[in-house]
Design a protein around this motif. Structure first.
Motif, PDB file in Angstrom:
ATOM      1  N   ASP A  29       0.826  -1.218   0.000  1.00 48.96           N
ATOM      2  CA  ASP A  29       0.000   0.000   0.000  1.00 48.96           C
ATOM      3  C   ASP A  29       0.856   1.262   0.000  1.00 48.96           C
ATOM      4  N   ALA A  30       2.028   1.198   0.622  1.00 48.26           N
ATOM      5  CA  ALA A  30       2.926   2.356   0.703  1.00 48.26           C
ATOM      6  C   ALA A  30       3.785   2.523  -0.550  1.00 48.26           C
ATOM      7  N   GLY A  31       3.653   1.597  -1.492  1.00 52.71           N
ATOM      8  CA  GLY A  31       4.443   1.676  -2.710  1.00 52.71           C
ATOM      9  C   GLY A  31       5.894   1.271  -2.507  1.00 52.71           C
ATOM     10  N   LEU A  32       6.158   0.486  -1.459  1.00 42.59           N
ATOM     11  CA  LEU A  32       7.524   0.063  -1.156  1.00 42.59           C
ATOM     12  C   LEU A  32       7.802  -1.384  -1.561  1.00 42.59           C
ATOM     13  N   ASP A  33       6.827  -2.002  -2.235  1.00 40.46           N
ATOM     14  CA  ASP A  33       7.019  -3.375  -2.695  1.00 40.46           C
ATOM     15  C   ASP A  33       8.221  -3.400  -3.639  1.00 40.46           C
ATOM     16  N   GLY A  34       9.109  -4.338  -3.441  1.00 47.16           N
ATOM     17  CA  GLY A  34      10.339  -4.396  -4.212  1.00 47.16           C
ATOM     18  C   GLY A  34      11.506  -3.737  -3.479  1.00 47.16           C
ATOM     19  N   LEU A  35      11.187  -2.836  -2.548  1.00 47.19           N
ATOM     20  CA  LEU A  35      12.224  -2.199  -1.730  1.00 47.19           C
ATOM     21  C   LEU A  35      12.296  -2.813  -0.336  1.00 47.19           C
ATOM     22  N   VAL A  36      11.167  -3.400   0.107  1.00 51.65           N
ATOM     23  CA  VAL A  36      11.078  -3.994   1.448  1.00 51.65           C
ATOM     24  C   VAL A  36      10.481  -5.392   1.306  1.00 51.65           C
ATOM     25  N   GLU A  37      11.125  -6.365   1.936  1.00 48.11           N
ATOM     26  CA  GLU A  37      10.613  -7.736   1.956  1.00 48.11           C
ATOM     27  C   GLU A  37      10.260  -8.125   3.381  1.00 48.11           C
ATOM     28  N   ALA A  38       9.128  -8.799   3.532  1.00 51.01           N
ATOM     29  CA  ALA A  38       8.697  -9.314   4.829  1.00 51.01           C
ATOM     30  C   ALA A  38       8.722 -10.830   4.792  1.00 51.01           C
ATOM     31  N   ASP A  39       9.105 -11.416   5.905  1.00 50.01           N
ATOM     32  CA  ASP A  39       9.278 -12.852   6.024  1.00 50.01           C
ATOM     33  C   ASP A  39       8.916 -13.218   7.463  1.00 50.01           C
ATOM     34  N   SER A  40       8.846 -14.500   7.776  1.00 48.23           N
ATOM     35  CA  SER A  40       8.613 -14.899   9.163  1.00 48.23           C
ATOM     36  C   SER A  40       9.208 -16.273   9.438  1.00 48.23           C
ATOM     37  N   ALA A  41       9.397 -16.542  10.730  1.00 46.41           N
ATOM     38  CA  ALA A  41       9.958 -17.818  11.175  1.00 46.41           C
ATOM     39  C   ALA A  41       9.601 -18.010  12.649  1.00 46.41           C
ATOM     40  N   GLY A  42       9.952 -19.190  13.170  1.00 46.17           N
ATOM     41  CA  GLY A  42       9.723 -19.495  14.576  1.00 46.17           C
ATOM     42  C   GLY A  42      11.037 -19.736  15.296  1.00 46.17           C
ATOM     43  N   THR A  43      11.033 -19.540  16.602  1.00 47.59           N
ATOM     44  CA  THR A  43      12.228 -19.838  17.387  1.00 47.59           C
ATOM     45  C   THR A  43      12.415 -21.346  17.507  1.00 47.59           C
ATOM     46  N   ASP A  44      11.318 -22.085  17.357  1.00 50.82           N
ATOM     47  CA  ASP A  44      11.370 -23.545  17.439  1.00 50.82           C
ATOM     48  C   ASP A  44      10.860 -24.150  16.136  1.00 50.82           C
ATOM     49  N   GLY A  45      11.224 -25.388  15.878  1.00 51.10           N
ATOM     50  CA  GLY A  45      10.863 -26.047  14.626  1.00 51.10           C
ATOM     51  C   GLY A  45       9.707 -27.014  14.719  1.00 51.10           C
ATOM     52  N   TRP A  46       8.891 -26.907  15.770  1.00 49.45           N
ATOM     53  CA  TRP A  46       7.799 -27.863  15.978  1.00 49.45           C
ATOM     54  C   TRP A  46       6.859 -27.977  14.797  1.00 49.45           C
ATOM     55  N   HIS A  47       6.601 -26.880  14.109  1.00 51.28           N
ATOM     56  CA  HIS A  47       5.599 -26.873  13.046  1.00 51.28           C
ATOM     57  C   HIS A  47       6.203 -26.718  11.655  1.00 51.28           C
ATOM     58  N   GLU A  48       7.512 -26.937  11.527  1.00 51.31           N
ATOM     59  CA  GLU A  48       8.172 -26.771  10.227  1.00 51.31           C
ATOM     60  C   GLU A  48       7.425 -27.533   9.141  1.00 51.31           C
TER      61      GLU A  48
END
Length: 164
Positions: A29-48
């Motif tokens: 929405d801010a027009g920053l797509d391509g300049l900013v990437e969002a990702d996620s992860a967990g501290t534990d691998g229980w649900h990998e």
């Protein structure tokens, strides 16, 4: 150069995928797509390898967010390619700072709600909705949305600083 943000919770099926989806939408929405990437992860691998919790998916979709997600565990080697690591609670903050290979990497770890100017500074955790009902996911989404406004402003400042 792309600015990279990774949101981290415990199992990477509730809070962090919600934060990733909300922040990604804000970036677009801010027009920053391509300049900013969002990702996620967990501290534990229980649900990998699993998708996001169905309640998280429902709440996100009901509020206009898309989510295509596969859970994974955060790796210390990622610090070298990330600009910001966003923890969803103080337990994650401590765990991530312990994983950081250098002090410079540890400084990259921040609490999501630290970007919410109205949040109670004594309690910046986004509560884990996993063991409750769908209402907890709605409350989680509200906290994530509110904090994402301040986070986007901070990231935009960093991105614009790089371009100058």
């Amino acid at each position: 150069m792309t600015y990279r943000v990774c949101f981290v919770c415990t199992g990477n099926i509730c809070r962090s995928p919600m934060a990733e989806a909300v922040f990604h939408a804000r970036v677009v929405d801010a027009g920053l797509d391509g300049l900013v990437e969002a990702d996620s992860a967990g501290t534990d691998g229980w649900h990998e390898g699993e998708g996001a919790d169905p309640r998280a998916v429902t709440v996100l979709e009901e509020n206009g967010y898309g989510v295509a997600h596969t859970a994974r565990q955060f790796q210390p080697s990622w610090f070298s390619r990330l600009d910001l690591v966003v923890a969803l609670d103080t337990g994650h903050l401590r765990a991530l700072r312990r994983l950081a290979p250098t002090e410079q990497d540890a400084v990259k770890v921040r609490l999501l709600r630290s970007y919410d100017a109205a949040a109670d500074r004594g309690d910046l955790d986004v509560p884990d909705p996993y063991y409750g009902g769908v209402d907890g996911f709605g409350e989680c989404l509200e906290m994530v949305e509110t904090a994402s406004t301040g986070l986007l402003a901070a990231v935009r400042e960093q991105v614009e600083g790089r371009a100058a």
